[in-house]
Design a protein around this motif. Sequence first.
Motif, PDB file in Angstrom:
ATOM      1  N   ILE A 262       0.834  -1.201   0.000  1.00 52.29           N
ATOM      2  CA  ILE A 262       0.000   0.000   0.000  1.00 52.29           C
ATOM      3  C   ILE A 262       0.876   1.262   0.000  1.00 52.29           C
ATOM      4  O   ILE A 262       0.615   2.212  -0.739  1.00 52.29           O
ATOM      5  N   SER A 263       1.950   1.237   0.820  1.00 55.19           N
ATOM      6  CA  SER A 263       2.832   2.412   0.866  1.00 55.19           C
ATOM      7  C   SER A 263       3.421   2.700  -0.508  1.00 55.19           C
ATOM      8  O   SER A 263       3.488   3.850  -0.943  1.00 55.19           O
ATOM      9  N   VAL A 264       3.868   1.627  -1.188  1.00 54.48           N
ATOM     10  CA  VAL A 264       4.494   1.838  -2.491  1.00 54.48           C
ATOM     11  C   VAL A 264       3.468   2.332  -3.500  1.00 54.48           C
ATOM     12  O   VAL A 264       3.767   3.205  -4.323  1.00 54.48           O
ATOM     13  N   ILE A 265       2.219   1.806  -3.434  1.00 56.89           N
ATOM     14  CA  ILE A 265       1.180   2.282  -4.351  1.00 56.89           C
ATOM     15  C   ILE A 265       0.975   3.786  -4.164  1.00 56.89           C
ATOM     16  O   ILE A 265       0.928   4.553  -5.129  1.00 56.89           O
ATOM     17  N   PHE A 266       0.898   4.200  -2.902  1.00 53.75           N
ATOM     18  CA  PHE A 266       0.713   5.623  -2.598  1.00 53.75           C
ATOM     19  C   PHE A 266       1.860   6.460  -3.169  1.00 53.75           C
ATOM     20  O   PHE A 266       1.651   7.422  -3.913  1.00 53.75           O
ATOM     21  N   VAL A 267       3.107   6.055  -2.832  1.00 51.95           N
ATOM     22  CA  VAL A 267       4.260   6.857  -3.250  1.00 51.95           C
ATOM     23  C   VAL A 267       4.364   6.906  -4.764  1.00 51.95           C
ATOM     24  O   VAL A 267       4.619   7.958  -5.359  1.00 51.95           O
ATOM     25  N   MET A 268       4.131   5.766  -5.424  1.00 54.63           N
ATOM     26  CA  MET A 268       4.299   5.746  -6.879  1.00 54.63           C
ATOM     27  C   MET A 268       3.216   6.488  -7.601  1.00 54.63           C
ATOM     28  O   MET A 268       3.472   7.192  -8.578  1.00 54.63           O
ATOM     29  N   GLY A 269       1.973   6.335  -7.152  1.00 57.43           N
ATOM     30  CA  GLY A 269       0.863   7.029  -7.813  1.00 57.43           C
ATOM     31  C   GLY A 269       1.094   8.526  -7.786  1.00 57.43           C
ATOM     32  O   GLY A 269       1.078   9.205  -8.822  1.00 57.43           O
ATOM     33  N   ILE A 270       1.353   9.057  -6.592  1.00 60.91           N
ATOM     34  CA  ILE A 270       1.515  10.504  -6.466  1.00 60.91           C
ATOM     35  C   ILE A 270       2.823  10.976  -7.081  1.00 60.91           C
ATOM     36  O   ILE A 270       2.877  11.973  -7.798  1.00 60.91           O
ATOM     37  N   GLY A 271       3.907  10.211  -6.813  1.00 62.96           N
ATOM     38  CA  GLY A 271       5.215  10.592  -7.353  1.00 62.96           C
ATOM     39  C   GLY A 271       5.202  10.706  -8.864  1.00 62.96           C
ATOM     40  O   GLY A 271       5.703  11.681  -9.430  1.00 62.96           O
ATOM     41  N   ASN A 272       4.581   9.729  -9.539  1.00 63.92           N
ATOM     42  CA  ASN A 272       4.530   9.773 -10.995  1.00 63.92           C
ATOM     43  C   ASN A 272       3.795  11.019 -11.476  1.00 63.92           C
ATOM     44  O   ASN A 272       4.184  11.638 -12.465  1.00 63.92           O
ATOM     45  N   VAL A 273       2.699  11.393 -10.788  1.00 61.88           N
ATOM     46  CA  VAL A 273       1.949  12.585 -11.191  1.00 61.88           C
ATOM     47  C   VAL A 273       2.813  13.835 -11.028  1.00 61.88           C
ATOM     48  O   VAL A 273       2.890  14.676 -11.936  1.00 61.88           O
ATOM     49  N   VAL A 274       3.511  13.925  -9.885  1.00 58.56           N
ATOM     50  CA  VAL A 274       4.325  15.122  -9.620  1.00 58.56           C
ATOM     51  C   VAL A 274       5.429  15.252 -10.666  1.00 58.56           C
ATOM     52  O   VAL A 274       5.644  16.327 -11.239  1.00 58.56           O
ATOM     53  N   ILE A 275       6.117  14.131 -10.932  1.00 53.94           N
ATOM     54  CA  ILE A 275       7.208  14.186 -11.915  1.00 53.94           C
ATOM     55  C   ILE A 275       6.662  14.528 -13.292  1.00 53.94           C
ATOM     56  O   ILE A 275       7.251  15.309 -14.041  1.00 53.94           O
ATOM     57  N   SER A 276       5.482  13.956 -13.615  1.00 54.49           N
ATOM     58  CA  SER A 276       4.895  14.239 -14.914  1.00 54.49           C
ATOM     59  C   SER A 276       4.542  15.722 -15.031  1.00 54.49           C
ATOM     60  O   SER A 276       4.696  16.330 -16.096  1.00 54.49           O
TER      61      SER A 276
ATOM     62  N   ARG B 267      10.443   3.927 -13.115  1.00 52.03           N
ATOM     63  CA  ARG B 267       9.223   4.374 -13.786  1.00 52.03           C
ATOM     64  C   ARG B 267       9.248   5.870 -14.021  1.00 52.03           C
ATOM     65  O   ARG B 267       8.730   6.359 -15.022  1.00 52.03           O
ATOM     66  N   PHE B 268       9.849   6.637 -13.112  1.00 52.57           N
ATOM     67  CA  PHE B 268       9.982   8.082 -13.341  1.00 52.57           C
ATOM     68  C   PHE B 268      10.746   8.306 -14.643  1.00 52.57           C
ATOM     69  O   PHE B 268      10.333   9.069 -15.505  1.00 52.57           O
ATOM     70  N   GLU B 269      11.889   7.624 -14.742  1.00 53.65           N
ATOM     71  CA  GLU B 269      12.751   7.819 -15.894  1.00 53.65           C
ATOM     72  C   GLU B 269      12.102   7.307 -17.166  1.00 53.65           C
ATOM     73  O   GLU B 269      12.129   7.960 -18.198  1.00 53.65           O
ATOM     74  N   ALA B 270      11.513   6.117 -17.069  1.00 50.97           N
ATOM     75  CA  ALA B 270      11.045   5.457 -18.283  1.00 50.97           C
ATOM     76  C   ALA B 270       9.678   5.971 -18.720  1.00 50.97           C
ATOM     77  O   ALA B 270       9.349   5.918 -19.902  1.00 50.97           O
ATOM     78  N   PHE B 271       8.862   6.451 -17.791  1.00 48.05           N
ATOM     79  CA  PHE B 271       7.502   6.777 -18.184  1.00 48.05           C
ATOM     80  C   PHE B 271       7.091   8.201 -17.863  1.00 48.05           C
ATOM     81  O   PHE B 271       6.714   8.965 -18.749  1.00 48.05           O
ATOM     82  N   ALA B 272       7.203   8.584 -16.583  1.00 46.46           N
ATOM     83  CA  ALA B 272       6.617   9.864 -16.177  1.00 46.46           C
ATOM     84  C   ALA B 272       7.289  11.044 -16.864  1.00 46.46           C
ATOM     85  O   ALA B 272       6.661  12.075 -17.086  1.00 46.46           O
ATOM     86  N   LEU B 273       8.575  10.902 -17.230  1.00 47.30           N
ATOM     87  CA  LEU B 273       9.258  12.017 -17.885  1.00 47.30           C
ATOM     88  C   LEU B 273       8.740  12.262 -19.298  1.00 47.30           C
ATOM     89  O   LEU B 273       8.981  13.317 -19.862  1.00 47.30           O
ATOM     90  N   GLY B 274       8.038  11.284 -19.865  1.00 50.13           N
ATOM     91  CA  GLY B 274       7.614  11.450 -21.249  1.00 50.13           C
ATOM     92  C   GLY B 274       6.120  11.381 -21.473  1.00 50.13           C
ATOM     93  O   GLY B 274       5.668  11.370 -22.613  1.00 50.13           O
ATOM     94  N   ASN B 275       5.343  11.307 -20.411  1.00 46.20           N
ATOM     95  CA  ASN B 275       3.909  11.128 -20.599  1.00 46.20           C
ATOM     96  C   ASN B 275       3.096  12.069 -19.733  1.00 46.20           C
ATOM     97  O   ASN B 275       3.598  12.642 -18.766  1.00 46.20           O
ATOM     98  N   GLY B 276       1.806  12.203 -20.098  1.00 46.54           N
ATOM     99  CA  GLY B 276       0.909  13.120 -19.398  1.00 46.54           C
ATOM    100  C   GLY B 276       0.548  12.622 -18.010  1.00 46.54           C
ATOM    101  O   GLY B 276       0.910  11.516 -17.609  1.00 46.54           O
ATOM    102  N   ILE B 277      -0.209  13.465 -17.307  1.00 45.20           N
ATOM    103  CA  ILE B 277      -0.480  13.205 -15.898  1.00 45.20           C
ATOM    104  C   ILE B 277      -1.307  11.943 -15.684  1.00 45.20           C
ATOM    105  O   ILE B 277      -0.958  11.064 -14.910  1.00 45.20           O
ATOM    106  N   TRP B 278      -2.421  11.812 -16.417  1.00 45.56           N
ATOM    107  CA  TRP B 278      -3.337  10.699 -16.195  1.00 45.56           C
ATOM    108  C   TRP B 278      -2.672   9.368 -16.508  1.00 45.56           C
ATOM    109  O   TRP B 278      -2.739   8.412 -15.744  1.00 45.56           O
TER     110      TRP B 278
END
Lengths: 215, 246
Positions: A47-61, A118-129
Amino acid sequence: MALLSKKDANLILDPLADNNPITIQVLGICSALAITAELKASVVMAISVIFVMGIGNVVISLMRNIMPSKIRIIVQLVVIAALVIVVDQVLKAYAYDLSKTLSVFVGLIITNCIIMGRFEAFALGNGIWRSFLDGIGNALGYGVILIMVGFFRELLGSGTLFGIPVLGDPIAKTGLYSIGYENNGFMIIPPAALIVVGVIIWVQRSRNRALIEEA
Amino acid sequence: MEHVELFFKSIFIDNMVFAVFLGMCSYLAVSKKVSTAVGLGAAVIFVLGVTVPLNWLLDQYLLQDGALAWLGPEYADYNLSFLSFILFIATIATMVQLVEIVVEKFSPALYNSLGIFLPLIAVNCAILGGSLFMQAREIPSFALALNYGISSGIGWFLAILAIAAIREKIRYSNVPAPLRGLGITFIITGLMGIGFQSFGGMLTGDNEPPEGTVPTTAEKAIEEKEIKKEIEEDEKAVSYNDVINE
């Protein structure tokens, strides 16, 4: 699936099986293994990782267009560290015993390679949703493996699930223990986690031959 | 003496890879060849040796409960330990960057062999883990922190060297296809970890059992029951003998 187009749904479903972060991408193994001796700790970690990754990916995006690429690693680390501090403080406030069990491994979510990966591979190149879905999907894939490993280790090692005895009482010799069943103490020691994950990888790759590596 | 003890304890008993699984990602990714494994291992020893003592200073004079007392009595009530994650990781990231720049400037030869691994190391869990364990175990002095950093680095180095050597050999073996590569590496690491568990008996000094071997309450209860049984049997035997003697 009115909410999600097929492409978006795949972002969540792919990491659950054929592109699993642990068994296929080989990311985020450090924390996955050490805390899986009990199912409860595994679930909380997931659950902790789901929380951190969901929000982190949005912020980086959100920041991907204003962030100079030279300092992006430090920026990413700070974003993750801030989110992990939130998780750590919440755990300390509402589940103190559990946060003792997890000890430094909550902090080690920061260097969990899944998140940076995932930040490097995805969030840096894709939209928020889409980044959000990718984050949730990968964290779920991670959580599924964690819970599987935790389930087998706790069941075979202590005969309990979430701390509740399910195979009978080993002292009073009831249930399975009455016919001579014994807990396998081997499953509790840390290296057993590696072997359980190894077997999960084995099963997964025998079912899907396309995933087999060239030696 | 406590230095020697901590040194061997962090290399063998609390081995970063086999006991707590830190740095597994790079351990699995960079262990295909012995030469690259040696490079990464050396870089890990170096960075751990620098960042653990540095973070010890931060922890001692900035983060711990009451650590700010040296600024004056009005600061003695502050507890900033919730900031440790962010400060530790910032220290590590900047140190790694700094070390990379310095090494590139002054020793191009070393940079060529070590340099490409340095950026990888900022996100290696073993490095942050070293600092967090240093904090959790309350290592008492700067010298011991330095010792802890270097020796746990050596432990990690040994582990990656061993698995790289095994993986070079295993290419000539007939491993079942689905296990090839990742699967067999996991299982070998598990077996090596079980081997390393036997070093647990090597603990010197205080009788604190290594982590993870503390008997569960169920086991304790079983043990107590057995002891009681034995005592009862002894008593029975005694009375039986007494009867015979009489």
